[in-house]
Design a protein around this motif. Structure first.
Motif, mmCIF file in Angstrom:
data_model
loop_
_atom_site.group_PDB
_atom_site.id
_atom_site.type_symbol
_atom_site.label_atom_id
_atom_site.label_comp_id
_atom_site.label_asym_id
_atom_site.label_seq_id
_atom_site.Cartn_x
_atom_site.Cartn_y
_atom_site.Cartn_z
ATOM 1 N N PRO A 30 30.028 25.831 36.793
ATOM 2 C CA PRO A 30 31.261 26.441 36.277
ATOM 3 C C PRO A 30 31.137 26.905 34.827
ATOM 4 C CG PRO A 30 31.741 24.416 37.456
ATOM 5 C CD PRO A 30 30.256 24.475 37.306
ATOM 6 N N LYS A 31 31.534 28.148 34.609
ATOM 7 C CA LYS A 31 31.559 28.731 33.274
ATOM 8 C C LYS A 31 32.820 29.587 33.145
ATOM 9 C CE LYS A 31 26.611 29.024 32.277
ATOM 10 N NZ LYS A 31 26.691 28.164 31.081
ATOM 11 N N PRO A 32 33.270 29.832 31.919
ATOM 12 C CA PRO A 32 34.413 30.741 31.746
ATOM 13 C C PRO A 32 34.045 32.146 32.207
ATOM 14 C CG PRO A 32 34.013 29.443 29.758
ATOM 15 C CD PRO A 32 32.830 29.240 30.640
ATOM 16 N N VAL A 33 34.828 32.678 33.140
ATOM 17 C CA VAL A 33 34.596 34.016 33.676
ATOM 18 C C VAL A 33 35.833 34.869 33.436
ATOM 19 C CG1 VAL A 33 34.186 35.383 35.751
ATOM 20 C CG2 VAL A 33 32.976 33.215 35.437
ATOM 21 N N VAL A 34 35.619 36.066 32.910
ATOM 22 C CA VAL A 34 36.696 37.048 32.741
ATOM 23 C C VAL A 34 36.396 38.201 33.691
ATOM 24 C CG1 VAL A 34 37.868 38.622 31.160
ATOM 25 C CG2 VAL A 34 37.043 36.408 30.325
ATOM 26 N N MET A 35 37.284 38.434 34.652
ATOM 27 C CA MET A 35 37.083 39.511 35.617
ATOM 28 C C MET A 35 37.401 40.858 34.975
ATOM 29 S SD MET A 35 36.119 37.601 38.092
ATOM 30 C CE MET A 35 35.882 38.855 39.371
ATOM 31 N N THR A 64 41.634 40.605 42.078
ATOM 32 C CA THR A 64 41.768 39.935 40.787
ATOM 33 C C THR A 64 42.607 38.669 40.915
ATOM 34 O OG1 THR A 64 41.573 42.040 39.628
ATOM 35 C CG2 THR A 64 42.540 40.215 38.412
ATOM 36 N N VAL A 65 43.702 38.753 41.635
ATOM 37 C CA VAL A 65 44.562 37.580 41.832
ATOM 38 C C VAL A 65 43.794 36.489 42.587
ATOM 39 C CG1 VAL A 65 46.600 36.753 43.055
ATOM 40 C CG2 VAL A 65 46.730 38.827 41.670
ATOM 41 N N LYS A 66 43.017 36.886 43.582
ATOM 42 C CA LYS A 66 42.200 35.903 44.308
ATOM 43 C C LYS A 66 41.181 35.266 43.372
ATOM 44 C CE LYS A 66 39.397 35.157 48.417
ATOM 45 N NZ LYS A 66 38.776 35.751 49.623
ATOM 46 N N ALA A 67 40.605 36.077 42.477
ATOM 47 C CA ALA A 67 39.638 35.555 41.516
ATOM 48 C C ALA A 67 40.272 34.502 40.611
ATOM 49 C CB ALA A 67 39.065 36.696 40.673
ATOM 50 N N MET A 68 41.517 34.712 40.220
ATOM 51 C CA MET A 68 42.221 33.722 39.396
ATOM 52 C C MET A 68 42.343 32.388 40.147
ATOM 53 S SD MET A 68 42.940 35.423 36.573
ATOM 54 C CE MET A 68 41.396 36.277 36.912
ATOM 55 N N THR A 106 51.485 41.659 39.285
ATOM 56 C CA THR A 106 52.459 40.625 39.665
ATOM 57 C C THR A 106 52.875 40.745 41.128
ATOM 58 O OG1 THR A 106 54.100 42.065 38.585
ATOM 59 C CG2 THR A 106 53.409 40.100 37.394
ATOM 60 N N LYS A 107 52.921 41.951 41.668
ATOM 61 C CA LYS A 107 53.256 42.130 43.083
ATOM 62 C C LYS A 107 52.172 41.502 43.966
ATOM 63 C CE LYS A 107 55.535 44.155 46.574
ATOM 64 N NZ LYS A 107 54.675 43.902 47.739
ATOM 65 N N SER A 108 50.910 41.710 43.621
ATOM 66 C CA SER A 108 49.814 41.101 44.385
ATOM 67 C C SER A 108 49.847 39.578 44.271
ATOM 68 C CB SER A 108 48.464 41.629 43.888
ATOM 69 O OG SER A 108 48.320 42.999 44.201
ATOM 70 N N LEU A 109 50.181 39.066 43.088
ATOM 71 C CA LEU A 109 50.292 37.619 42.906
ATOM 72 C C LEU A 109 51.397 37.054 43.788
ATOM 73 C CD1 LEU A 109 49.613 34.977 41.412
ATOM 74 C CD2 LEU A 109 51.245 35.683 39.629
#
Length: 350
Positions: free
Chosen positions: A76-81, A93-97, A198-201
């Motif tokens: 595990p490392k900090p990842v920014v998509m 992106t929401v799935k990645a979060m 936000t709609k995808s979330l």
């Protein structure tokens, strides 16, 4: 001062070059390498040992989601998509979060954005924040265990309001999936996200939760057992109209850089009469929510406030501001917040 070492992963040579130039402009950051796809990323991260990885969503051979899953399970490392604003890009992106990515960078104009430099300060800030993020919690699977409503309690009318930012999508998934479908309160949520995401979330959470989750709409009435997520780019207020609670949205100026703003939501709740409120502040950078919660605490009846504990936060900024200001009635780890919400909605019989 030790620099933040970054690995950039993108299938476009142009995007790799421009992201490298943007990040290397900051004296606190050094790009130590680039990779063309997820498979290349996994090989290079073992050699380069970066502090932060920027990871494109859509790539050949191995895409960003598959690579992220490997990273979070094995090292595990900090990842920014890095995502384009398309329906598919927002969903990924929401799935990645939910898989453990700390945050995301939105490409301003498609998969190959010639104007990335227009958001260079935004990109630098997100990478620096990610370098200090707590990703240990992301190794743990999300608990989707429902917290039942106890039989020996009488429920009272209430409204729950949640504010969160960096790390919020994953935290919301943990909390909202643990709530029962017959929750006797509506939930108003502000998650710092731009338009389109936000709609995808909301759609993703709705599929996972027993309660209904939706993106909020202007002038819609709040009903129990439903969570309303403020649309990106709009402030959300809750108003009383003829004994009903109604959502109002507006595009007035950002508050401390945020629209939607947690402060604006909490401030609107301070105007409600005869409504008991539970306010929750979870992981996020900055202090959004503290001013609004102070207003909410001043009204008759106040509010029951819950802050996420530092140990489970991806970024301990927003909850820290609540705790340091003495505004938190409870400080709870993420896994315990749903239970605390239910307990706050109850009064003992007799």
């Amino acid at each position: 001062m030790k620099k933040v070492n970054v690995l950039i992963v993108d299938d476009s040579a142009f995007m790799r070059r421009i992201l490298t130039d943007i990040l290397n402009k900051d004296y606190r950051i050094e790009v130590v390498g680039t990779a063309r796809n997820g498979k290349d990323c996994l090989q290079k991260m073992e050699m380069l040992k970066p502090d932060v990885i920027t990871l494109d969503v859509e790539m050949p051979i191995m895409d960003g989601l598959e690579a992220l899953d490997h990273i979070m399970k094995k090292n595990p490392k900090p990842v920014v998509m890095v995502s384009s604003l398309t329906k598919e890009g927002a969903e990924s992106t929401v799935k990645a979060m939910s898989l453990g990515a700390v945050d995301f960078i939105q490409k301003p104009s498609g998969s190959i954005s010639l104007d990335m430099e227009t958001v260079d300060s935004h990109i630098i800030k997100k990478v620096l924040v990610a370098s200090d993020a707590n990703v240990v919690t992301c190794e743990q699977p999300l608990l989707h265990k429902k917290v039942p409503l106890p039989d020996d309690y009488q429920l009272k009318g209430n409204l729950v309001a949640i504010g969160t930012s960096t790390g919020g999508p994953r935290a919301l998934q943990q909390v909202l999936t643990s709530l029962p479908g017959d929750l006797p309160a509506p939930i108003a949520v502000v998650q710092h996200m731009p338009k389109g995401f936000t709609k995808s979330l909301a759609d993703r959470l709705d599929k996972l939760c027993s309660i209904q989750v939706k993106e909020a709409e202007h002038l819609e009435k709040l009903i129990n057992g439903t969570a309303y997520i403020a649309p990106g780019g709009y402030h959300m207020h809750v108003r009383q109209k003829q004994n009903e609670l109604v959502i109002e949205l507006d595009e007035s100026d950002p508050v401390h850089g945020h629209r939607p703003s947690v402060n604006r939501l909490f401030s609107s709740l301070s105007q409600l009469k005869g409504i008991s409120t539970t306010s929750v502040v979870m992981t996020g950078m900055g202090a959004d929510g503290a001013e609004g919660l102070f207003e909410l605490k001043q009204r008759a009846g106040g509010t029951h406030s819950i802050a996420e504990a530092e140990t489970s936060c991806v970024v301990y900024g927003m909850p820290k501001a609540i705790v340091k200001s003495g505004l938190a009635d409870e400080v709870r780890e993420l896994r315990d917040i749903s239970r605390s919400i239910i307990e706050s909605l109850q009064i003992k019989r007799g």
